[in-house]
Design a protein around this motif. Structure first.
Motif, PDB file in Angstrom:
ATOM      1  N   GLY A  71     -36.932  -9.667  22.048  1.00 41.71           N
ATOM      2  CA  GLY A  71     -35.707  -9.696  22.834  1.00 41.71           C
ATOM      3  C   GLY A  71     -34.464  -9.673  21.982  1.00 41.71           C
ATOM      4  N   ALA A  72     -33.411 -10.328  22.474  1.00 38.25           N
ATOM      5  CA  ALA A  72     -32.095 -10.273  21.842  1.00 38.25           C
ATOM      6  C   ALA A  72     -31.578 -11.685  21.612  1.00 38.25           C
ATOM      7  CB  ALA A  72     -31.117  -9.500  22.724  1.00 38.25           C
ATOM      8  N   ASN A  73     -30.869 -11.852  20.500  1.00 38.06           N
ATOM      9  CA  ASN A  73     -30.166 -13.111  20.263  1.00 38.06           C
ATOM     10  C   ASN A  73     -28.872 -12.834  19.522  1.00 38.06           C
ATOM     11  OD1 ASN A  73     -31.602 -12.827  17.546  1.00 38.06           O
ATOM     12  ND2 ASN A  73     -30.512 -14.742  17.195  1.00 38.06           N
ATOM     13  N   CYS A  74     -27.979 -13.819  19.551  1.00 40.63           N
ATOM     14  CA  CYS A  74     -26.704 -13.752  18.844  1.00 40.63           C
ATOM     15  C   CYS A  74     -25.881 -12.554  19.344  1.00 40.63           C
ATOM     16  CB  CYS A  74     -26.931 -13.711  17.336  1.00 40.63           C
ATOM     17  SG  CYS A  74     -25.497 -14.282  16.375  1.00 40.63           S
ATOM     18  N   GLY A  75     -25.402 -11.685  18.458  1.00 38.75           N
ATOM     19  CA  GLY A  75     -24.606 -10.546  18.882  1.00 38.75           C
ATOM     20  C   GLY A  75     -23.143 -10.902  19.028  1.00 38.75           C
ATOM     21  N   VAL A  76     -22.511 -10.390  20.077  1.00 41.94           N
ATOM     22  CA  VAL A  76     -21.067 -10.545  20.220  1.00 41.94           C
ATOM     23  C   VAL A  76     -20.640 -11.273  21.491  1.00 41.94           C
ATOM     24  CG1 VAL A  76     -20.394  -8.612  18.747  1.00 41.94           C
ATOM     25  CG2 VAL A  76     -20.998  -8.179  21.134  1.00 41.94           C
ATOM     26  N   GLY A  77     -21.514 -11.438  22.442  1.00 48.82           N
ATOM     27  CA  GLY A  77     -21.152 -12.121  23.675  1.00 48.82           C
ATOM     28  C   GLY A  77     -22.302 -12.105  24.657  1.00 48.82           C
ATOM     29  N   ALA A  78     -22.244 -12.998  25.637  1.00 51.18           N
ATOM     30  CA  ALA A  78     -23.334 -13.114  26.594  1.00 51.18           C
ATOM     31  C   ALA A  78     -23.471 -11.867  27.462  1.00 51.18           C
ATOM     32  CB  ALA A  78     -23.124 -14.348  27.463  1.00 51.18           C
ATOM     33  N   GLY A 125     -17.444 -19.892  25.879  1.00 50.32           N
ATOM     34  CA  GLY A 125     -18.328 -20.166  26.997  1.00 50.32           C
ATOM     35  C   GLY A 125     -18.278 -21.606  27.463  1.00 50.32           C
ATOM     36  N   THR A 126     -18.184 -21.803  28.768  1.00 47.25           N
ATOM     37  CA  THR A 126     -18.247 -23.128  29.377  1.00 47.25           C
ATOM     38  C   THR A 126     -19.682 -23.402  29.829  1.00 47.25           C
ATOM     39  OG1 THR A 126     -17.808 -22.256  31.571  1.00 47.25           O
ATOM     40  CG2 THR A 126     -15.888 -22.871  30.220  1.00 47.25           C
ATOM     41  N   PRO A 127     -20.016 -24.653  30.134  1.00 48.56           N
ATOM     42  CA  PRO A 127     -21.344 -24.913  30.707  1.00 48.56           C
ATOM     43  C   PRO A 127     -21.598 -24.105  31.977  1.00 48.56           C
ATOM     44  CG  PRO A 127     -20.399 -26.951  29.915  1.00 48.56           C
ATOM     45  CD  PRO A 127     -19.316 -25.905  29.781  1.00 48.56           C
ATOM     46  N   ASP A 128     -20.599 -23.953  32.822  1.00 43.12           N
ATOM     47  CA  ASP A 128     -20.789 -23.173  34.056  1.00 43.12           C
ATOM     48  C   ASP A 128     -21.085 -21.707  33.737  1.00 43.12           C
ATOM     49  OD1 ASP A 128     -20.428 -25.358  35.670  1.00 43.12           O
ATOM     50  OD2 ASP A 128     -18.333 -24.902  36.152  1.00 43.12           O
ATOM     51  N   LEU A 129     -20.369 -21.141  32.760  1.00 38.26           N
ATOM     52  CA  LEU A 129     -20.619 -19.739  32.393  1.00 38.26           C
ATOM     53  C   LEU A 129     -22.022 -19.580  31.835  1.00 38.26           C
ATOM     54  CD1 LEU A 129     -18.385 -17.122  30.794  1.00 38.26           C
ATOM     55  CD2 LEU A 129     -20.515 -17.697  29.612  1.00 38.26           C
ATOM     56  N   MET A 130     -22.466 -20.510  30.985  1.00 34.03           N
ATOM     57  CA  MET A 130     -23.801 -20.387  30.405  1.00 34.03           C
ATOM     58  C   MET A 130     -24.890 -20.605  31.446  1.00 34.03           C
ATOM     59  SD  MET A 130     -23.334 -19.311  27.397  1.00 34.03           S
ATOM     60  CE  MET A 130     -24.915 -19.533  26.547  1.00 34.03           C
ATOM     61  N   ALA A 131     -24.594 -21.411  32.460  1.00 31.85           N
ATOM     62  CA  ALA A 131     -25.539 -21.568  33.563  1.00 31.85           C
ATOM     63  C   ALA A 131     -25.689 -20.252  34.322  1.00 31.85           C
ATOM     64  CB  ALA A 131     -25.071 -22.677  34.500  1.00 31.85           C
ATOM     65  N   ASP A 132     -24.567 -19.573  34.569  1.00 32.30           N
ATOM     66  CA  ASP A 132     -24.639 -18.298  35.277  1.00 32.30           C
ATOM     67  C   ASP A 132     -25.304 -17.225  34.412  1.00 32.30           C
ATOM     68  OD1 ASP A 132     -24.229 -17.131  37.757  1.00 32.30           O
ATOM     69  OD2 ASP A 132     -22.325 -16.212  37.175  1.00 32.30           O
ATOM     70  N   TYR A 133     -25.049 -17.272  33.102  1.00 32.89           N
ATOM     71  CA  TYR A 133     -25.758 -16.380  32.173  1.00 32.89           C
ATOM     72  C   TYR A 133     -27.271 -16.582  32.292  1.00 32.89           C
ATOM     73  CZ  TYR A 133     -28.331 -16.316  27.740  1.00 32.89           C
ATOM     74  OH  TYR A 133     -29.325 -16.223  26.793  1.00 32.89           O
ATOM     75  N   ALA A 134     -27.713 -17.829  32.377  1.00 37.43           N
ATOM     76  CA  ALA A 134     -29.149 -18.101  32.488  1.00 37.43           C
ATOM     77  C   ALA A 134     -29.719 -17.509  33.774  1.00 37.43           C
ATOM     78  CB  ALA A 134     -29.405 -19.605  32.426  1.00 37.43           C
ATOM     79  N   ARG A 186     -19.319 -11.273  36.562  1.00 40.72           N
ATOM     80  CA  ARG A 186     -19.638 -12.696  36.559  1.00 40.72           C
ATOM     81  C   ARG A 186     -19.471 -13.378  35.199  1.00 40.72           C
ATOM     82  NH1 ARG A 186     -25.280 -12.928  39.835  1.00 40.72           N
ATOM     83  NH2 ARG A 186     -25.319 -15.046  38.924  1.00 40.72           N
ATOM     84  N   ILE A 187     -19.716 -12.652  34.107  1.00 36.48           N
ATOM     85  CA  ILE A 187     -19.709 -13.271  32.775  1.00 36.48           C
ATOM     86  C   ILE A 187     -18.498 -12.860  31.951  1.00 36.48           C
ATOM     87  CG2 ILE A 187     -21.057 -13.627  30.654  1.00 36.48           C
ATOM     88  CD1 ILE A 187     -22.309 -14.825  33.151  1.00 36.48           C
ATOM     89  N   GLY A 188     -17.977 -11.656  32.204  1.00 35.92           N
ATOM     90  CA  GLY A 188     -16.818 -11.205  31.448  1.00 35.92           C
ATOM     91  C   GLY A 188     -17.055  -9.849  30.820  1.00 35.92           C
ATOM     92  N   PRO A 189     -16.014  -9.231  30.273  1.00 40.36           N
ATOM     93  CA  PRO A 189     -16.122  -7.862  29.749  1.00 40.36           C
ATOM     94  C   PRO A 189     -17.020  -7.770  28.532  1.00 40.36           C
ATOM     95  CG  PRO A 189     -14.017  -8.842  29.135  1.00 40.36           C
ATOM     96  CD  PRO A 189     -14.660  -9.793  30.101  1.00 40.36           C
ATOM     97  N   LEU A 190     -17.574  -6.580  28.329  1.00 41.11           N
ATOM     98  CA  LEU A 190     -18.359  -6.305  27.135  1.00 41.11           C
ATOM     99  C   LEU A 190     -17.434  -6.253  25.921  1.00 41.11           C
ATOM    100  CD1 LEU A 190     -20.732  -3.479  28.458  1.00 41.11           C
ATOM    101  CD2 LEU A 190     -21.177  -5.941  28.369  1.00 41.11           C
TER     102      LEU A 190
END
Length: 346
Positions: free
Chosen positions: A218-225, A268-277, A323-327
């Motif tokens: 899969g993928a990790n790190c990079g530039v943004g969620a 990233g806020t906890p709410d944003l990371m929850a939505d990312y999940a 939902r998460i923000g621009p690329l």
């Protein structure tokens, strides 16, 4: 639960735990959390395995208490090539063994099944013909690191933040020589590809053709969620079944890094990371965690999101951005550069 029972329960395999829980939560960031705990800029985090073991264990414990099913050892740069920058190339096996033992102790004390992944990052060297490191030399370096991780008691070999296909193959070959399962994740930070030009679908193809199949990729790190979720879409076919093997991993940075003075701050806020999940689940990932900037607080929000979420329809890129923000580094679509060139000439 007794310590003996907890320790026995920890012997569950990755596939056992996936079958039991469906989606697993991996841990958060190591380096950025260590900086908050006093790690000095330029200091090797791996040194803390020997000099600050209580702090290393405290971070592992915080991730376990936040709900992590998998914690990664503090060994991302613990190969001979990276450690030589700090004069520690002769202590590779020791540093990896001790790191694994520290993580193992916290996993065994959890009172539930927690797996320990042995973190294996890139060598920092370019392979022949772009650099001086041979493929055989890379395999040897990774094998040395893996010997320490295995001796320290890890459950999985976790190859991460890779860019070059040949280096991924070398790490996978070294991992294949052990009896442990391994995973491979890449960092897609350059217009939707790794710095060495590998696409998400290219990683899926590479994983499918390794001599020994990985347990996950899969993928990790990079530039943004957002960018990472789009990469996950590129390696999960439509209609992928929940019990697909290997499984897909998503371990995104906590939002987008911003420079504030001398510090790098993640948005990233906890709410944003929850939505990312939630979106990672909908995109087909079955192991979800956080990378740079992800604190135990963020991870706890992700745990709740994973536990409460019922897999929904597969999102589009537009859904992810909304939902998460621009690329940050959007993929370059076929023909896009050529079309822009024609427009400029007009």
């Amino acid at each position: 639960m007794t310590t003996e029972a907890a320790a026995g329960e920890d012997k569950m395999t990755l596939q056992d735990l996936l079958a039991d829980k469906g989606v697993l939560l991996a841990d958060g960031a190591t380096g950025t959390n260590f900086f908050d705990m006093g790690l000095a800029s330029g200091e090797a985090p791996e040194v803390w395995n020997l000099e600050q073991p209580d702090k290393v264990r405290a971070l592992h414990r915080a991730f376990v208490e936040a709900g992590a099913d998998i914690i990664l050892t503090n060994t991302f740069g613990a190969n001979r090539h990276r450690l030589k920058l700090h004069g520690l190339e002769g202590r590779v096996v020791e540093l990896n063994r001790v790191a694994a033992q520290l993580a193992r102790a916290e996993a065994d004390a959890a009172g539930r099944a927690v797996l320990v992944g042995g973190s294996i990052g890139p060598t920092g060297e370019l392979l022949v013909p772009l650099g001086a490191l041979t493929y055989e030399g890379a395999v040897e370096a990774f094998s040395e690191q893996i010997a320490g991780l295995v001796d320290g008691g890890v459950d999985i070999l976790w190859i991460e933040t890779m860019s070059a296909p040949e280096e991924m193959k070398a790490a996978a070959e070294a991992a294949s020589r052990s009896d442990l399962p391994f995973t491979v994740t890449a960092s897609f930070d350059t217009a939707g590809k790794t710095m060495m030009g590998l696409s998400p679908s290219g990683l899926a193809d590479l994983a499918a053709h390794l001599p020994k199949a990985p347990a996950g990729f899969g993928a990790n790190c990079g530039v943004g969620a957002s960018d990472l979720l789009v990469a996950v879409l590129g390696m999960t076919p439509e209609g992928a079944v929940d019990n697909a093997v290997p499984v897909v991993i998503a371990k995104a940075n906590c939002g987008i890094p911003k420079i504030q003075g001398d510090a790098v701050v993640y948005t990233g806020t906890p709410d944003l990371m929850a939505d990312y999940a939630r979106l990672a689940i909908d995109s087909g990932a079955r192991i979800i965690g956080g990378c740079c900037g992800t604190s135990p607080e963020h991870l706890a929000a992700m745990r709740s999101a994973i536990d409460d979420h019922v897999r929904d329809r597969r999102p589009s890129q537009d859904d992810i951005v909304a939902r998460i923000g621009p690329l940050v580094a959007p993929p370059t679509e076929p023909g896009a550069e050529r079309e822009r060139g024609r427009r400029r000439r007009r």
